[in-house]
Design an enzyme around this catalytic site. Structure first.
Site, mmCIF file in Angstrom:
data_model
loop_
_atom_site.group_PDB
_atom_site.id
_atom_site.type_symbol
_atom_site.label_atom_id
_atom_site.label_comp_id
_atom_site.label_asym_id
_atom_site.label_seq_id
_atom_site.Cartn_x
_atom_site.Cartn_y
_atom_site.Cartn_z
ATOM 1 N N HIS A 9 -10.368 -9.781 -19.868
ATOM 2 C CA HIS A 9 -9.615 -10.695 -19.026
ATOM 3 C C HIS A 9 -9.179 -9.949 -17.779
ATOM 4 O O HIS A 9 -8.806 -8.776 -17.866
ATOM 5 C CB HIS A 9 -8.386 -11.229 -19.775
ATOM 6 C CG HIS A 9 -7.815 -12.435 -19.122
ATOM 7 N ND1 HIS A 9 -6.951 -12.345 -18.065
ATOM 8 C CD2 HIS A 9 -8.028 -13.750 -19.341
ATOM 9 C CE1 HIS A 9 -6.652 -13.568 -17.666
ATOM 10 N NE2 HIS A 9 -7.280 -14.437 -18.421
ATOM 11 N N ASP B 76 -10.935 -18.203 -24.551
ATOM 12 C CA ASP B 76 -12.195 -18.930 -24.726
ATOM 13 C C ASP B 76 -12.951 -18.532 -25.981
ATOM 14 O O ASP B 76 -13.897 -19.206 -26.367
ATOM 15 C CB ASP B 76 -13.113 -18.661 -23.514
ATOM 16 C CG ASP B 76 -12.551 -19.304 -22.270
ATOM 17 O OD1 ASP B 76 -12.079 -20.433 -22.369
ATOM 18 O OD2 ASP B 76 -12.570 -18.651 -21.211
HETATM 19 N N1 ACO Z 1 -18.420 -7.362 -22.278
HETATM 20 C C1 ACO Z 1 -18.829 -6.098 -22.035
HETATM 21 N N2 ACO Z 1 -18.268 -5.305 -21.103
HETATM 22 C C2 ACO Z 1 -17.267 -5.797 -20.376
HETATM 23 C C3 ACO Z 1 -16.794 -7.119 -20.571
HETATM 24 C C4 ACO Z 1 -17.398 -7.901 -21.575
HETATM 25 N N3 ACO Z 1 -16.994 -9.159 -21.823
HETATM 26 N N4 ACO Z 1 -15.776 -7.374 -19.707
HETATM 27 C C5 ACO Z 1 -15.619 -6.255 -18.986
HETATM 28 N N5 ACO Z 1 -16.521 -5.312 -19.398
HETATM 29 C C6 ACO Z 1 -16.623 -3.926 -18.903
HETATM 30 C C7 ACO Z 1 -17.225 -3.825 -17.513
HETATM 31 O O1 ACO Z 1 -18.627 -3.680 -17.561
HETATM 32 C C8 ACO Z 1 -16.505 -2.618 -16.959
HETATM 33 O O2 ACO Z 1 -17.102 -1.484 -17.534
HETATM 34 P P1 ACO Z 1 -17.178 -0.096 -16.670
HETATM 35 O O3 ACO Z 1 -15.753 0.325 -16.492
HETATM 36 O O4 ACO Z 1 -17.993 0.818 -17.519
HETATM 37 O O5 ACO Z 1 -17.847 -0.454 -15.370
HETATM 38 C C9 ACO Z 1 -15.108 -2.706 -17.568
HETATM 39 O O6 ACO Z 1 -15.282 -3.436 -18.792
HETATM 40 C C10 ACO Z 1 -14.107 -3.419 -16.688
HETATM 41 O O7 ACO Z 1 -14.707 -4.617 -16.278
HETATM 42 P P2 ACO Z 1 -14.289 -5.436 -14.992
HETATM 43 O O8 ACO Z 1 -15.474 -6.207 -14.510
HETATM 44 O O9 ACO Z 1 -13.571 -4.525 -14.038
HETATM 45 O O10 ACO Z 1 -13.274 -6.420 -15.576
HETATM 46 P P3 ACO Z 1 -12.674 -7.577 -14.782
HETATM 47 O O11 ACO Z 1 -11.233 -7.524 -15.079
HETATM 48 O O12 ACO Z 1 -13.085 -7.580 -13.368
HETATM 49 O O13 ACO Z 1 -13.371 -8.839 -15.439
HETATM 50 C C11 ACO Z 1 -13.772 -10.665 -16.817
HETATM 51 C C12 ACO Z 1 -12.744 -9.683 -16.288
HETATM 52 C C13 ACO Z 1 -14.539 -11.322 -15.664
HETATM 53 C C14 ACO Z 1 -13.050 -11.738 -17.602
HETATM 54 C C15 ACO Z 1 -14.747 -9.888 -17.713
HETATM 55 O O14 ACO Z 1 -14.040 -9.254 -18.752
HETATM 56 C C16 ACO Z 1 -15.849 -10.764 -18.274
HETATM 57 O O15 ACO Z 1 -16.859 -10.971 -17.618
HETATM 58 N N6 ACO Z 1 -15.657 -11.296 -19.535
HETATM 59 C C17 ACO Z 1 -16.610 -12.193 -20.108
HETATM 60 C C18 ACO Z 1 -16.456 -13.567 -19.524
HETATM 61 C C19 ACO Z 1 -15.205 -14.258 -20.015
HETATM 62 O O16 ACO Z 1 -14.909 -14.282 -21.196
HETATM 63 N N7 ACO Z 1 -14.482 -14.853 -19.080
HETATM 64 C C20 ACO Z 1 -13.275 -15.622 -19.369
HETATM 65 C C21 ACO Z 1 -12.109 -15.030 -18.704
HETATM 66 S S1 ACO Z 1 -10.675 -15.866 -19.171
HETATM 67 C C22 ACO Z 1 -10.654 -17.241 -18.250
HETATM 68 O O17 ACO Z 1 -11.055 -17.324 -17.128
HETATM 69 C C23 ACO Z 1 -10.140 -18.391 -18.923
#
Ligand code: ACO
Length: 431
Positions: A308, A365
């Site tokens: 998140h 979700d």
């Molecule tokens: N699966 C695997 N790896 C992940 C995931 C995931 N779901 N989410 C983040 N990471 C990793 C990234 O690759 C990154 O790794 P790194 O440090 O080696 O580069 C690290 O964790 C940090 O990721 P960010 O992209 O900086 O996280 P951010 O806070 O920008 O993104 C987000 C948050 C978009 C929700 C992300 O976690 C994601 O894509 N999750 C899956 C989609 C999802 O469930 N979205 C719903 C969000 S809640 C909502 O809107 C209701």
């Protein structure tokens, strides 16, 4: 009182500090550019406070979410969606008279007029439901121009009606999209039914056979909508504020918010979670391969429903929904293999150093799709349910923008990294 200053070369610039009611601190950079010539660079606004807001408090590090001061777990336990919507929009829990008045306004404004129904026919039967929802909600501004004048003062005078209309009609439009796509005749709202029961009636009734929602089903839907009702400055709500800041009316601003919500990294995640669980099931995998792929760092292989942008400990809504998921399925006597896969996935990820070290936990979700599936809502409608639930938060945020006498149009800056000035090359001289 904390103070801040910025040193650039030899000059020091004092920067005012703003402290919120929960102790949140911000450095006020509003005059930064005018005084120093610099802007603050913050790609994606992750560290930027774009507004002061009195609606929702969120502490992502400690898994805290409160609407108008009330903790989400208390609202989930004691309130319902309509009451929480009132609280979010108007700032206080309604007394019995106000609750009745608000409920009546929602009931009276549930129907979608015959002329508006024609818009549906212009869409292909397999159009993405969120694309339809965003367009049809946007068209409310054309159908009710007296409530959508693009003038803050005038639109605020009719706000109560416009807000009730938006909440009630977004739900009706959602149900109509479902029926249109299935080729079923529309079922019109019934004034005597409560909000969620009415939605289920419009979704699942047959022309001569009313669908009567089981209390557990209506309760589960109520909880789902309530848990989505607001979430501070997320992508869609900030979009509503951004669009609203140009004095665009409520319906137009909401339509933009719905578009923002449709992306798979935001509201579309619930659909993506279900598709992920289904393909794990179809492939006969236990999720191990998905977890391995998710660790590659590729955005397209992420473990959907995990992580998140602000919660770095746990998503308090996910805790509530995870438990509700078990309860609903038990009460309805449903055994869903996807729930087993989800649980296995969650346990495996929570033990895996990749997810633990990055503080990636299930978000709202992760389990919401399983509840929606149990209720009978098809996967392609999940994000529409999210959009119906999120309307009160977006409406409350639009109102804050419209009612702020010191508000300015939202206009971020950028750091330009494109080509420097060059002269136009005529076509004949281009290689
Ligand atoms: N699966 C695997 N790896 C992940 C995931 C995931 N779901 N989410 C983040 N990471 C990793 C990234 O690759 C990154 O790794 P790194 O440090 O080696 O580069 C690290 O964790 C940090 O990721 P960010 O992209 O900086 O996280 P951010 O806070 O920008 O993104 C987000 C948050 C978009 C929700 C992300 O976690 C994601 O894509 N999750 C899956 C989609 C999802 O469930 N979205 C719903 C969000 S809640 C909502 O809107 C209701």
């Amino acid at each position: 009182m904390a103070t801040a200053s910025l040193k650039l070369d030899d000059k020091e610039y004092p920067l005012p500090v703003i402290v919120g009611t929960e102790g949140e601190k911000a450095i006020d950079t509003r005059k930064l550019r005018a005084e120093t010539g610099y802007i603050a660079y913050d790609q994606g606004y992750g560290n930027t406070g774009s507004c002061e807001s009195a609606i929702t408090y969120l502490d992502g590090d400690n898994g805290v979410l409160r609407h108008r001061g009330y903790p989400i777990d208390q609202l989930a336990q004691f309130s319902d969606y309509v009451e929480t919507a009132y609280l979010i929009i108007y700032g206080e829990l309604p007394n019995p008279a106000k609750r009745k008045e608000f409920g009546l306004l929602l009931r009276k404004n549930a129907a979608v007029e015959t002329q508006m129904q024609k818009i549906f026919e212009g869409f292909p039967k397999d159009a993405p439901p969120m694309a339809m929802l965003s367009s049809i909600v946007g068209s409310l501004a054309a159908h009710y121009p007296q409530l959508a004048t693009n003038n803050f003062e005038k639109d605020l005078k009719t706000f109560d009606l416009a807000a009730a209309m938006a909440i009630s009609k977004i739900r009706t439009i959602g149900a109509m999209i479902y029926r249109y796509q299935k080729g079923l005749p529309y079922i019109f709202p019934k004034q005597e039914l409560p909000f969620c029961e009415n939605f289920l009636h419009m979704m699942f009734s047959e022309p001569y056979k009313d669908y009567v929602a089981e209390p557990e089903v209506a309760k589960a839907l109520n909880l789902l909508l309530l848990l989505h009702a607001d979430h501070e400055q997320n992508c869609s709500t900030s979009t509503v504020r951004m669009v609203g800041s140009s004095a665009a009316n409520l319906f137009t601003s909401l339509s933009a918010g719905i578009s923002a919500l449709s992306g798979p990294l935001h509201g579309g995640a619930n659909t993506a979670v279900m598709q992920m669980l289904q393909s794990i099931h179809d492939e006969g995998d236990d999720g191990t391969r998905f977890i391995a792929a998710a660790k590659s760092g590729s955005k397209s292989n992420r473990l959907m429903g995990f992580g998140h942008p602000v919660y770095r400990n746990f998503d308090p809504r996910a805790k509530i929904i995870g438990k509700a998921c078990d309860d609903v399925l038990k009460k309805l006597g449903i055994k869903d293999p996807l729930l087993e896969i989800a649980k296995h996935l969650e346990q495996a990820a929570l033990k895996d150093d990749y997810f633990v070290s990055r503080k990636l936990y299930p978000n709202v979700d992760f389990y919401s799709g399983i509840i929606m599936r149990a209720i009978g809502i098809p996967t392609n409608m999940f994000t529409v349910i999210f959009a119906i639930g999120r309307a009160p938060g977006e409406i409350a945020n639009w109102r804050e923008v419209a009612a702020n006498p010191k508000g300015r149009i939202y206009r971020p800056r950028q750091v330009y990294v494109g080509p420097v000035k060059r002269d136009y090359v005529p076509m004949t001289q281009r290689t």
